[in-house]
Write a protein that holds these residues in place. Structure first.
Motif, short mmCIF file in Angstrom:
data_model
loop_
_atom_site.label_atom_id
_atom_site.label_comp_id
_atom_site.label_asym_id
_atom_site.label_seq_id
_atom_site.Cartn_x
_atom_site.Cartn_y
_atom_site.Cartn_z
N ASP A 122 0.81 -1.23 0.00
CA ASP A 122 0.00 0.00 0.00
C ASP A 122 0.84 1.28 0.00
N ASN A 123 2.10 1.20 0.43
CA ASN A 123 2.85 2.44 0.66
C ASN A 123 4.20 2.53 -0.05
N MET A 124 4.83 1.43 -0.39
CA MET A 124 6.17 1.50 -0.98
C MET A 124 6.08 1.96 -2.44
N LEU A 125 6.77 3.05 -2.73
CA LEU A 125 6.77 3.65 -4.07
C LEU A 125 8.20 3.97 -4.48
N PRO A 126 8.45 4.12 -5.78
CA PRO A 126 9.79 4.52 -6.22
C PRO A 126 10.24 5.81 -5.54
N GLY A 127 11.47 5.80 -5.06
CA GLY A 127 12.04 6.94 -4.36
C GLY A 127 12.03 6.81 -2.86
N LYS A 128 11.18 5.96 -2.31
CA LYS A 128 11.13 5.77 -0.87
C LYS A 128 12.30 4.93 -0.39
N GLU A 129 12.77 5.24 0.82
CA GLU A 129 13.89 4.53 1.41
C GLU A 129 13.43 3.62 2.54
N VAL A 130 14.20 2.56 2.78
CA VAL A 130 13.87 1.62 3.84
C VAL A 130 15.17 1.08 4.41
N ASN A 131 15.20 0.89 5.72
CA ASN A 131 16.36 0.31 6.39
C ASN A 131 16.28 -1.21 6.35
N VAL A 132 17.42 -1.83 6.10
CA VAL A 132 17.46 -3.28 5.95
C VAL A 132 18.70 -3.85 6.63
N THR A 133 18.66 -5.16 6.85
CA THR A 133 19.85 -5.92 7.23
C THR A 133 19.95 -7.11 6.29
N GLY A 134 21.15 -7.63 6.14
CA GLY A 134 21.35 -8.78 5.27
C GLY A 134 22.14 -8.40 4.04
N PRO A 135 22.23 -9.34 3.11
CA PRO A 135 21.52 -10.60 2.96
C PRO A 135 22.01 -11.69 3.93
N ALA A 136 21.12 -12.66 4.16
CA ALA A 136 21.43 -13.79 5.03
C ALA A 136 20.53 -14.95 4.66
N GLY A 137 20.83 -16.11 5.25
CA GLY A 137 19.98 -17.27 5.02
C GLY A 137 20.76 -18.46 4.49
#
Length: 376
Positions: free
Chosen positions: A115-130
């Motif tokens: 519903d909210n993620m659009l081009p240009g938006k930023e998000v904090n992440v960790t990884g890759p892992a698995g």
């Protein structure tokens, strides 16, 4: 004033570059210990309730991951929640990562993204892992079996093998509700047409209204599996999908006499919303006969934590239901702040060193070594 540059200085710079940059482009590698922000570059509608989100770093970075691995996203829902999603992109295309997300009724993480993620938006992440991965370019016979959004790790493995033009002997079976619900259908059909060693089969629960459907219909059965992959007993099988689907596949294979040592599955649903549930725990090894007191500072609960008991288990015994998913220290969903005390954490890559230095712990794989306080 000039500064003399010695051969040793140049060698140090060269060694650093060789370790941190690719040979062809000299673009820095994505470093999970330092890099933690992705920028959405594109959103693609895959089916009516599934979208793919394409991300890259703020500045050019080369991502190094194994097909089938995941990344954990910090999403601004209910304050902040952690959710892990499998990378669906090819590992042979290192300048971007993609996740493919299905809408989940009542699922705050997945639904927020759709519903909210659009081009240009930023998000904090960790990884890759698995750890759920394989190399489809090796000389071994493989069979991928997936259902629903469980297709994502298989898609990463398949894309990688086809990008390298070397899928040696790969069968891919996917189950969906209807033909319209098959994620990546057209791309998979194209890859199968281009790669003779890649055999693709679909089955749908219902095909009513789809007059041109030429695939299988109904729940995956042993008879159907034998038609789709006649030599399945000679293959290494990787399976991913809803828990009941994977349980059904296991039962079917055991009934057939398949050697289950050659069966591997994704052991939990990264997108699952698990607060309020009580999954079986993988107990940590006993490290002491001592019982320690665990205080949860937000709720005021105090419990005794016995030998080998994780903090997550102690929290649930106290009636606290923190978000948790993998219970193996991989996804990062249960990350919490240790206020005081000593602990032993045996994680699987779901937390950065700098977070550990800041006092963060993964409560699913952490046992007390003294009386402790946790910000829960």
């Amino acid at each position: 004033m000039t500064q003399n540059v010695t051969f040793d200085d140049l060698k140090t710079v060269t060694d650093y570059e060789e370790e941190h940059f690719t040979e062809a482009t000299r673009i820095p590698m994505w470093d999970p210990e330092v890099d933690d922000v992705l920028v959405c570059r594109q959103v693609r509608q895959e089916t009516h309730d599934v979208k793919t989100f394409l991300f890259s770093a703020r500045e050019p970075r080369v991502f190094r991951f194994y097909p089938g691995q995941h990344m954990t996203f910090e999403l601004p829902v209910e304050g902040m929640i952690m959710r892990s999603y499998t990378i669906s992109a090819s590992a042979a295309r290192p300048y971007r990562v993609e996740i493919t997300v299905k809408r989940v009724p009542g699922g705050p993480g997945s639904n927020w993204l759709l519903d909210n993620m659009l081009p240009g938006k930023e998000v904090n992440v960790t990884g890759p892992a698995g750890e759920f991965t394989t190399d489809a370019t090796q000389e071994e016979k493989l069979l991928f079996i997936s259902a629903g959004s469980g297709i994502t790790p298989m898609m990463s493995m398949t894309r990688t093998a086809c990008d390298l033009a070397e899928p040696t002997d790969l069968h891919f079976i996917h189950a969906a509700r209807t033909p319209a619900d098959i994620i990546f259908r057209h791309e998979l059909e194209l890859l199968a047409a281009q790669n003779p060693a890649f055999k693709l089969s679909f089955t749908c629960s219902t095909t009513s209204g789809y007059n041109s459907w030429s695939g299988f219909e109904g729940r995956l059965s042993l008879q159907m599996l034998s038609l789709m992959s006649p030599d399945f007993k000679d293959r290494k099988i990787l399976c991913c999908g809803p828990a009941r689907f994977m349980e059904g596949v296991q039962n079917m294979l055991q009934e057939s006499g398949f050697d289950m040592a050659n069966y591997h599955e994704e052991s939990f649903d990264f997108g699952a919303e698990t607060a309020g549930t009580f999954e079986d725990q993988i107990a940590a090894p006993e490290i002491s006969d001592q019982t320690y007191r665990v205080t949860f500072t937000k709720t005021g609960h105090v419990v005794e934590c016995g030998p080998g008991m994780t903090i997550l288990s102690a929290a649930r015994e106290a009636g606290i239901l923190p978000m948790a998913s993998c219970q193996r220290g991989i996804c990062g969903t249960c990350k919490s702040q240790l206020v005081s005390g000593e602990t032993d954490m045996q994680h699987g890559g779901g937390i950065r060193k700098r977070e550990i230095d800041q006092g963060k712990i993964l409560i699913c794989c952490t046992t007390p070594m003294s009386d402790i306080e946790v910000d829960l």
